[in-house]
Motif scaffolding. Structure first.
Motif, PDB file in Angstrom:
ATOM      1  N   MET A 179       0.827  -1.206   0.000  1.00 25.37           N
ATOM      2  CA  MET A 179       0.000   0.000   0.000  1.00 25.37           C
ATOM      3  C   MET A 179       0.867   1.265   0.000  1.00 25.37           C
ATOM      4  SD  MET A 179      -2.913  -1.264   2.721  1.00 25.37           S
ATOM      5  CE  MET A 179      -3.738   0.323   2.766  1.00 25.37           C
ATOM      6  N   LEU A 180       1.916   1.269   0.824  1.00 26.31           N
ATOM      7  CA  LEU A 180       2.810   2.427   0.871  1.00 26.31           C
ATOM      8  C   LEU A 180       3.539   2.609  -0.450  1.00 26.31           C
ATOM      9  CD1 LEU A 180       4.354   2.019   4.447  1.00 26.31           C
ATOM     10  CD2 LEU A 180       2.866   3.874   3.664  1.00 26.31           C
ATOM     11  N   TYR A 204       6.960  -2.422 -15.282  1.00 27.76           N
ATOM     12  CA  TYR A 204       5.675  -1.737 -15.144  1.00 27.76           C
ATOM     13  C   TYR A 204       5.329  -0.972 -16.429  1.00 27.76           C
ATOM     14  CZ  TYR A 204       6.089  -2.720 -10.150  1.00 27.76           C
ATOM     15  OH  TYR A 204       6.218  -3.335  -8.934  1.00 27.76           O
ATOM     16  N   GLU A 205       6.323  -0.365 -17.038  1.00 23.92           N
ATOM     17  CA  GLU A 205       6.086   0.376 -18.280  1.00 23.92           C
ATOM     18  C   GLU A 205       5.605  -0.557 -19.387  1.00 23.92           C
ATOM     19  OE1 GLU A 205       9.821   2.202 -18.999  1.00 23.92           O
ATOM     20  OE2 GLU A 205       9.694   3.587 -17.296  1.00 23.92           O
ATOM     21  N   ALA A 206       6.235  -1.729 -19.459  1.00 24.19           N
ATOM     22  CA  ALA A 206       5.811  -2.703 -20.469  1.00 24.19           C
ATOM     23  C   ALA A 206       4.401  -3.210 -20.175  1.00 24.19           C
ATOM     24  CB  ALA A 206       6.791  -3.870 -20.507  1.00 24.19           C
ATOM     25  N   ALA A 207       4.089  -3.386 -18.884  1.00 20.29           N
ATOM     26  CA  ALA A 207       2.758  -3.860 -18.511  1.00 20.29           C
ATOM     27  C   ALA A 207       1.692  -2.834 -18.855  1.00 20.29           C
ATOM     28  CB  ALA A 207       2.726  -4.177 -17.012  1.00 20.29           C
ATOM     29  N   ASP A 222       0.895  -3.003 -22.429  1.00 15.10           N
ATOM     30  CA  ASP A 222       0.083  -4.189 -22.710  1.00 15.10           C
ATOM     31  C   ASP A 222      -1.336  -4.077 -22.164  1.00 15.10           C
ATOM     32  OD1 ASP A 222       2.137  -5.400 -24.046  1.00 15.10           O
ATOM     33  OD2 ASP A 222       2.868  -6.500 -22.298  1.00 15.10           O
ATOM     34  N   GLY A 223      -1.625  -2.974 -21.458  1.00 13.35           N
ATOM     35  CA  GLY A 223      -2.975  -2.748 -20.961  1.00 13.35           C
ATOM     36  C   GLY A 223      -3.248  -3.291 -19.568  1.00 13.35           C
ATOM     37  N   ALA A 224      -2.215  -3.632 -18.814  1.00 14.08           N
ATOM     38  CA  ALA A 224      -2.414  -4.165 -17.462  1.00 14.08           C
ATOM     39  C   ALA A 224      -2.768  -3.033 -16.501  1.00 14.08           C
ATOM     40  CB  ALA A 224      -1.152  -4.881 -16.982  1.00 14.08           C
ATOM     41  N   ASN A 225      -3.805  -3.243 -15.687  1.00 14.10           N
ATOM     42  CA  ASN A 225      -4.160  -2.248 -14.677  1.00 14.10           C
ATOM     43  C   ASN A 225      -3.281  -2.433 -13.444  1.00 14.10           C
ATOM     44  OD1 ASN A 225      -5.233  -4.476 -13.306  1.00 14.10           O
ATOM     45  ND2 ASN A 225      -7.316  -4.071 -14.052  1.00 14.10           N
ATOM     46  N   ARG A 226      -3.540  -1.649 -12.393  1.00 12.70           N
ATOM     47  CA  ARG A 226      -2.689  -1.690 -11.201  1.00 12.70           C
ATOM     48  C   ARG A 226      -2.756  -3.051 -10.503  1.00 12.70           C
ATOM     49  NH1 ARG A 226       1.203   1.504 -11.374  1.00 12.70           N
ATOM     50  NH2 ARG A 226       1.489   1.181  -9.120  1.00 12.70           N
ATOM     51  N   ARG A 238      -3.316  -5.991 -11.929  1.00 10.77           N
ATOM     52  CA  ARG A 238      -2.545  -6.944 -12.732  1.00 10.77           C
ATOM     53  C   ARG A 238      -1.055  -6.751 -12.528  1.00 10.77           C
ATOM     54  NH1 ARG A 238      -4.984 -11.511 -14.469  1.00 10.77           N
ATOM     55  NH2 ARG A 238      -7.056 -11.070 -15.275  1.00 10.77           N
ATOM     56  N   GLN A 239      -0.619  -5.492 -12.443  1.00 10.99           N
ATOM     57  CA  GLN A 239       0.791  -5.209 -12.213  1.00 10.99           C
ATOM     58  C   GLN A 239       1.237  -5.719 -10.843  1.00 10.99           C
ATOM     59  OE1 GLN A 239       1.801  -1.034 -13.048  1.00 10.99           O
ATOM     60  NE2 GLN A 239       0.069  -0.939 -14.464  1.00 10.99           N
ATOM     61  N   LEU A 240       0.353  -5.555  -9.865  1.00 12.98           N
ATOM     62  CA  LEU A 240       0.665  -6.030  -8.520  1.00 12.98           C
ATOM     63  C   LEU A 240       0.823  -7.548  -8.500  1.00 12.98           C
ATOM     64  CD1 LEU A 240       0.833  -5.529  -5.406  1.00 12.98           C
ATOM     65  CD2 LEU A 240      -1.650  -5.800  -5.367  1.00 12.98           C
ATOM     66  N   TRP A 241      -0.093  -8.233  -9.157  1.00 13.07           N
ATOM     67  CA  TRP A 241      -0.119  -9.693  -9.111  1.00 13.07           C
ATOM     68  C   TRP A 241       0.984 -10.344  -9.941  1.00 13.07           C
ATOM     69  CZ3 TRP A 241      -2.215 -12.983  -5.912  1.00 13.07           C
ATOM     70  CH2 TRP A 241      -2.306 -14.334  -6.278  1.00 13.07           C
ATOM     71  N   HIS A 242       1.272  -9.761 -11.110  1.00  9.17           N
ATOM     72  CA  HIS A 242       2.199 -10.396 -12.049  1.00  9.17           C
ATOM     73  C   HIS A 242       3.610  -9.823 -12.018  1.00  9.17           C
ATOM     74  CE1 HIS A 242      -0.896 -12.835 -13.955  1.00  9.17           C
ATOM     75  NE2 HIS A 242      -1.681 -11.767 -14.022  1.00  9.17           N
ATOM     76  N   ILE A 243       3.813  -8.657 -11.378  1.00 15.31           N
ATOM     77  CA  ILE A 243       5.147  -8.052 -11.346  1.00 15.31           C
ATOM     78  C   ILE A 243       5.626  -7.852  -9.904  1.00 15.31           C
ATOM     79  CG2 ILE A 243       6.544  -6.054 -11.980  1.00 15.31           C
ATOM     80  CD1 ILE A 243       4.689  -5.615 -14.352  1.00 15.31           C
ATOM     81  N   THR A 244       4.839  -7.118  -9.120  1.00 15.10           N
ATOM     82  CA  THR A 244       5.302  -6.743  -7.784  1.00 15.10           C
ATOM     83  C   THR A 244       5.494  -7.949  -6.874  1.00 15.10           C
ATOM     84  OG1 THR A 244       4.091  -4.647  -8.006  1.00 15.10           O
ATOM     85  CG2 THR A 244       4.847  -5.266  -5.808  1.00 15.10           C
ATOM     86  N   LEU A 245       4.454  -8.753  -6.717  1.00 15.54           N
ATOM     87  CA  LEU A 245       4.549  -9.899  -5.808  1.00 15.54           C
ATOM     88  C   LEU A 245       5.609 -10.921  -6.241  1.00 15.54           C
ATOM     89  CD1 LEU A 245       0.826 -10.521  -4.786  1.00 15.54           C
ATOM     90  CD2 LEU A 245       2.686  -9.652  -3.369  1.00 15.54           C
TER      91      LEU A 245
END
Length: 269
Positions: free
Chosen positions: A65-66, A161-164, A167-171, A173-180
């Motif tokens: 969240m932060l 994140y820029e590539a995501a 590709d049309g990924a929302n926040r 999707r970015q959290l699930w597929h990149i951040t975690l």
């Protein structure tokens, strides 16, 4: 460390450690024969599982969240606020919770005057002890626990994140597929370390919240060792219980580390 030999002796303070009689593993056998020890061990495991399943993920969620906050000033302010409870002693934390939750405390006053609810015995009802201890851990330590996860998040490659976005990924999707996935290794390592201390709940917090009404539910290995070893003078048995805690933590760390490596993670070693 040499003093741990007390666990294998019938320690006599007048004779000294080395002159005391050997009893082998008799004190360790008592751990599984004494009904009180079994109850205390069960209490310890229950509270430890609550802390792992509830309190541990809070630091991860709070860090995520932060990480999403874009206003730097607001982010630093929130970080300072959630870090602050870590620097309070458990005596202060227990005092704050006591003032708020006692029979004539703020919470019961609000419930009674606004909603007409009778005073709830938060501090004396055994059913509230374990959730209350877990809540204290979350409030005091979750903010401090975010430091490592925020450091891991700072190292995530921003080009992903820029590539995501392209590709049309929302926040989400970015959290699930990149951040975690990017911080999964850190989460695993911190989880393994936490398992190593699964039976070490901390003496001070539990001791300050214990009273005659919740003793059966709240007495854990740390406080039991104090009552048995210091108050009753059974030093050898208390030392055996402490060694048992360390052995369990070691076994859990080794097992968790091997499981992590089976799933392709680096592990702790």
């Amino acid at each position: 460390m040499a003093g741990l030999v007390i666990a294998f002796k019938d320690f006599n303070p007048f004779a000294g450690i080395w002159a005391s009689d050997w009893v082998g593993f008799a004190h360790f056998a008592r751990i599984f024969e004494d009904d009180e020890v079994i109850r205390v061990l069960w209490n310890t495991i229950n509270i430890a599982l609550l802390q792992i399943l509830v309190a541990f993920p809070v630091s991860i969620v709070l860090a995520l969240m932060l990480n999403e906050v874009r206003n730097g000033t607001y982010k630093r302010f929130v970080q300072s606020m959630v870090y602050l409870p870590h620097f309070l002693s458990w005596v202060v934390v227990a005092g704050i919770f006591t003032v708020f939750l006692r029979g004539e405390g703020l919470i019961n006053t609000v419930l009674g005057s606004w909603f007409g609810i009778e005073a709830i015995p938060f501090l004396t009802d055994p059913a509230f002890f374990k959730p209350l201890i877990t809540l204290q851990i979350i409030w005091k330590e979750s903010g401090w626990g975010t430091i490592i996860f925020l450091a891991a998040l700072a190292g995530v490659n921003t080009s992903l994140y820029e590539a995501a976005v392209i590709d049309g990924a929302n926040r989400w999707r970015q959290l699930w597929h990149i951040t975690l996935p990017s911080i999964r290794g850190v989460i695993v390592i911190m989880f393994i370390i936490r398992l190593g201390n699964v039976l070490d709940l901390g003496f001070e917090q539990i001791f300050l919240m214990l009273n005659p009404f919740n003793m059966d539910t709240g007495n854990v290995l740390d406080t039991y060792v104090y009552f048995k070893g210091i108050q009753q003078g059974d030093v050898s048995f208390a030392t055996a219980v402490g060694m048992f805690k360390g052995a369990v933590g070691l076994v859990l760390v080794v097992i968790a580390n091997r499981i992590a490596k089976r799933f392709g993670e680096d592990g702790l070693y």
